[in-house]
Enzyme design. Structure first.
Site, PDB file in Angstrom:
ATOM      1  N   CYS A   1       0.813  -1.229   0.000  1.00  0.00           N
ATOM      2  CA  CYS A   1       0.000   0.000   0.000  1.00  0.00           C
ATOM      3  C   CYS A   1       0.845   1.277   0.000  1.00  0.00           C
ATOM      4  CB  CYS A   1      -0.934  -0.006   1.196  1.00  0.00           C
ATOM      5  SG  CYS A   1      -1.909  -1.496   1.281  1.00  0.00           S
TER       6      CYS A   1
ATOM      7  N   HIS B   1      -3.758   6.690   2.857  1.00  0.00           N
ATOM      8  CA  HIS B   1      -4.054   5.383   2.272  1.00  0.00           C
ATOM      9  C   HIS B   1      -5.474   4.980   2.677  1.00  0.00           C
ATOM     10  CE1 HIS B   1      -3.947   1.417   0.856  1.00  0.00           C
ATOM     11  NE2 HIS B   1      -3.924   0.863   2.048  1.00  0.00           N
TER      12      HIS B   1
ATOM     13  N   ASN C   1      -9.919  -1.160  -0.204  1.00  0.00           N
ATOM     14  CA  ASN C   1      -8.472  -0.982  -0.170  1.00  0.00           C
ATOM     15  C   ASN C   1      -7.884  -1.474  -1.499  1.00  0.00           C
ATOM     16  OD1 ASN C   1      -5.730  -1.100   0.291  1.00  0.00           O
ATOM     17  ND2 ASN C   1      -5.883  -2.154   2.260  1.00  0.00           N
TER      18      ASN C   1
HETATM   19  N1  ACO Z   1     -17.895 -10.085   8.859  1.00  0.00           N
HETATM   20  C1  ACO Z   1     -18.306 -10.370  10.103  1.00  0.00           C
HETATM   21  N2  ACO Z   1     -17.455 -10.657  11.112  1.00  0.00           N
HETATM   22  C2  ACO Z   1     -16.140 -10.619  10.837  1.00  0.00           C
HETATM   23  C3  ACO Z   1     -15.641 -10.333   9.559  1.00  0.00           C
HETATM   24  C4  ACO Z   1     -16.583 -10.052   8.549  1.00  0.00           C
HETATM   25  N3  ACO Z   1     -16.216  -9.756   7.287  1.00  0.00           N
HETATM   26  N4  ACO Z   1     -14.301 -10.374   9.590  1.00  0.00           N
HETATM   27  C5  ACO Z   1     -13.940 -10.675  10.846  1.00  0.00           C
HETATM   28  N5  ACO Z   1     -15.059 -10.844  11.605  1.00  0.00           N
HETATM   29  C6  ACO Z   1     -15.136 -11.168  13.025  1.00  0.00           C
HETATM   30  C7  ACO Z   1     -13.884 -11.843  13.543  1.00  0.00           C
HETATM   31  O1  ACO Z   1     -13.950 -13.243  13.294  1.00  0.00           O
HETATM   32  C8  ACO Z   1     -13.929 -11.511  15.013  1.00  0.00           C
HETATM   33  O2  ACO Z   1     -14.833 -12.412  15.657  1.00  0.00           O
HETATM   34  P1  ACO Z   1     -14.482 -13.022  17.116  1.00  0.00           P
HETATM   35  O3  ACO Z   1     -14.377 -11.815  18.026  1.00  0.00           O
HETATM   36  O4  ACO Z   1     -15.641 -13.900  17.386  1.00  0.00           O
HETATM   37  O5  ACO Z   1     -13.173 -13.716  16.927  1.00  0.00           O
HETATM   38  C9  ACO Z   1     -14.589 -10.131  15.055  1.00  0.00           C
HETATM   39  O6  ACO Z   1     -15.237  -9.949  13.785  1.00  0.00           O
HETATM   40  C10 ACO Z   1     -13.598  -8.988  15.281  1.00  0.00           C
HETATM   41  O7  ACO Z   1     -12.460  -9.200  14.483  1.00  0.00           O
HETATM   42  P2  ACO Z   1     -11.239  -8.188  14.533  1.00  0.00           P
HETATM   43  O8  ACO Z   1     -10.174  -8.704  13.626  1.00  0.00           O
HETATM   44  O9  ACO Z   1     -10.887  -7.877  15.942  1.00  0.00           O
HETATM   45  O10 ACO Z   1     -11.904  -6.890  13.891  1.00  0.00           O
HETATM   46  P3  ACO Z   1     -11.275  -5.445  13.783  1.00  0.00           P
HETATM   47  O11 ACO Z   1     -12.147  -4.493  14.492  1.00  0.00           O
HETATM   48  O12 ACO Z   1      -9.809  -5.406  14.093  1.00  0.00           O
HETATM   49  O13 ACO Z   1     -11.424  -5.146  12.212  1.00  0.00           O
HETATM   50  C11 ACO Z   1     -10.058  -5.128  10.210  1.00  0.00           C
HETATM   51  C12 ACO Z   1     -10.786  -5.998  11.288  1.00  0.00           C
HETATM   52  C13 ACO Z   1     -11.105  -4.352   9.461  1.00  0.00           C
HETATM   53  C14 ACO Z   1      -9.303  -6.059   9.285  1.00  0.00           C
HETATM   54  C15 ACO Z   1      -9.084  -4.155  10.907  1.00  0.00           C
HETATM   55  O14 ACO Z   1      -8.313  -4.857  11.852  1.00  0.00           O
HETATM   56  C16 ACO Z   1      -8.148  -3.441   9.921  1.00  0.00           C
HETATM   57  O15 ACO Z   1      -8.561  -2.601   9.178  1.00  0.00           O
HETATM   58  N6  ACO Z   1      -6.840  -3.746   9.970  1.00  0.00           N
HETATM   59  C17 ACO Z   1      -5.823  -3.033   9.173  1.00  0.00           C
HETATM   60  C18 ACO Z   1      -5.929  -3.227   7.675  1.00  0.00           C
HETATM   61  C19 ACO Z   1      -4.813  -2.449   6.994  1.00  0.00           C
HETATM   62  O16 ACO Z   1      -4.589  -1.285   7.255  1.00  0.00           O
HETATM   63  N7  ACO Z   1      -4.055  -3.071   6.138  1.00  0.00           N
HETATM   64  C20 ACO Z   1      -2.868  -2.388   5.622  1.00  0.00           C
HETATM   65  C21 ACO Z   1      -2.760  -2.285   4.236  1.00  0.00           C
HETATM   66  S1  ACO Z   1      -3.204  -3.719   3.314  1.00  0.00           S
HETATM   67  C22 ACO Z   1      -1.846  -4.089   2.261  1.00  0.00           C
HETATM   68  O17 ACO Z   1      -0.758  -3.674   2.453  1.00  0.00           O
HETATM   69  C23 ACO Z   1      -2.119  -5.024   1.107  1.00  0.00           C
END
Ligand code: ACO
Length: 340
Positions: A126, A267, A297
């Site tokens: 990214c 980003h 993204n």
């Molecule tokens: N739908 C429903 N539930 C979901 C989904 C979904 N699509 N995905 C995950 N869950 C669930 C999980 O299983 C978890 O359930 P549990 O508590 O029973 O285990 C719950 O939701 C919470 O999961 P978290 O991972 O804690 O959710 P979080 O609030 O952290 O959000 C996310 C996840 C959106 C991925 C976030 O962590 C994020 O944005 N991370 C950074 C992404 C990023 O910046 N990437 C960098 C660039 S990408 C690149 O370089 C290619």
């Protein structure tokens, strides 16, 4: 992530460099959160509240990263009034190349007729568009090349596990581009640029299979190893801290204060990450450009697409100090300040 990384700003004796044109291209097909509800156990409500994403674009079968890149690149060249045959340097930033070799930039070179250009890819996920910008800027600043076309392009839909709800709701396809030229204190000048990496955190966000470390074979073909794997919560924390620090470094490198910044183009991964950084930096939300609701993204393409939309819509105005900041797999991070 405490190691120092260099920041380039206006070094005496070097030419300054400006962005003379921007372009972007998004595939036609729209995949909404409601569509995803039919594919994995998720909901529009979960995706919207956790990320801010409402829909994303998906490239057609046979529509490759190079095709998206070429379309975005030609639009940037048109704005800069430059012929493809006049380009000296063509850089594509992507983690979803058409082929492992040759570089996607070589495929783009062939498609647009950039016959004189040296063409190569950079891989910084990214953060990649800003990595490409820094390489091109320095090549122009030293006089090694007269101009450059830089493109961030991704067909992430080809590297997403469509049965994994943790990742498949996050990503989309698209491309954005910019033309860089020398400048004598003109508009669009790159005032500073800062890049960084921390390979110790590589496994937080990676595509484990498909390279020499883990070739895809008959025995592992059903394990989706050539798709993006992410420890989302960990990546989230690193993203907020690294982008905030990178932003501060680029602002200082430009000789400015946060209050001098009129527009921020971050980003486009997650609205909550953008809000957390804006709060820590004291940036007003109306000065922060967001389009992740439409495209998700798009990794290396995200900042380039957003910059083109901000440019063409008038959100980025002549004389504005514009802060760009990115974070991605590697881990990598990058920031820049442009006087538009
Ligand atoms: N739908 C429903 N539930 C979901 C989904 C979904 N699509 N995905 C995950 N869950 C669930 C999980 O299983 C978890 O359930 P549990 O508590 O029973 O285990 C719950 O939701 C919470 O999961 P978290 O991972 O804690 O959710 P979080 O609030 O952290 O959000 C996310 C996840 C959106 C991925 C976030 O962590 C994020 O944005 N991370 C950074 C992404 C990023 O910046 N990437 C960098 C660039 S990408 C690149 O370089 C290619």
């Amino acid at each position: 992530m405490t190691a120092p990384h260099p920041t380039s700003s206006q070094i005496p004796g070097l030419r300054s460099v400006r962005i003379a044109g921007t372009g972007s291209y998004l595939p036609e097909k729209v995949l909404t959160n409601n569509d995803l509800e039919k594919m994995v156990e998720t909901s529009d409500e979960w995706i919207t509240t956790r990320t801010g994403i409402k829909e994303r674009r998906i490239a057609a079968e046979g529509e490759l990263t190079s095709h998206l890149a070429a379309k975005a690149g030609l639009k940037a060249l048109e704005m800069a009034a430059l012929d493809p045959a006049d380009i000296d340097m063509l850089i594509v930033s992507t983690i979803t190349p058409d082929t492992i070799t040759p570089a996607t930039a070589c495929h783009v070179q062939s498609q647009i007729g950039a016959t004189r250009a040296v063409a190569f890819d950079v891989s910084a996920a990214c953060s990649g568009f800003l990595f490409a910008m820094e390489v091109a800027k320095n090549a122009i600043a030293t006089g090694a090349v007269r101009n450059a076309l830089i493109i961030g392009a991704e067909k992430l839909s080809a590297f997403v596990n469509w049965t994994d709800r943790n990742t498949c709701v996050l990503f989309g396809d698209g491309a954005g581009a910019a033309v860089l030229l020398p400048s004598e204190n003109g508009e669009g000048r790159v005032l500073s640029c800062h890049l960084g990496s921390d390979g110790r955190q590589a496994e937080l966000l990676h595509i484990p299979g498909g390279g020499a470390a883990c070739p895809i074979t008959m025995d592992n073909a059903d394990r989706h190893l050539a798709t993006l794997t992410m420890q989302g919560r960990e990546v989230f924390k690193h993203a907020v801290n690294a982008m905030r620090r990178a932003a501060e470094t680029a602002i200082q490198g430009a000789g400015l204060q946060t209050t001098d910044i009129q527009l921020v183009i971050p980003h486009q991964a997650n609205l909550r990450i953008i809000e957390a950084i804006s709060e820590r930096l004291g940036l007003a939300s109306e000065n922060v450009f967001v389009n992740l609701d439409k495209y998700g993204n798009t990794s290396a393409a995200a900042i380039a697409i957003a910059m083109d939309e901000a440019n063409r819509s008038g959100a980025m105005k002549s004389g504005d100090n514009v802060l760009l900041m990115a974070f991605g797999a590697g881990l990598t991070w990058a920031s820049a300040v442009i006087r538009w």
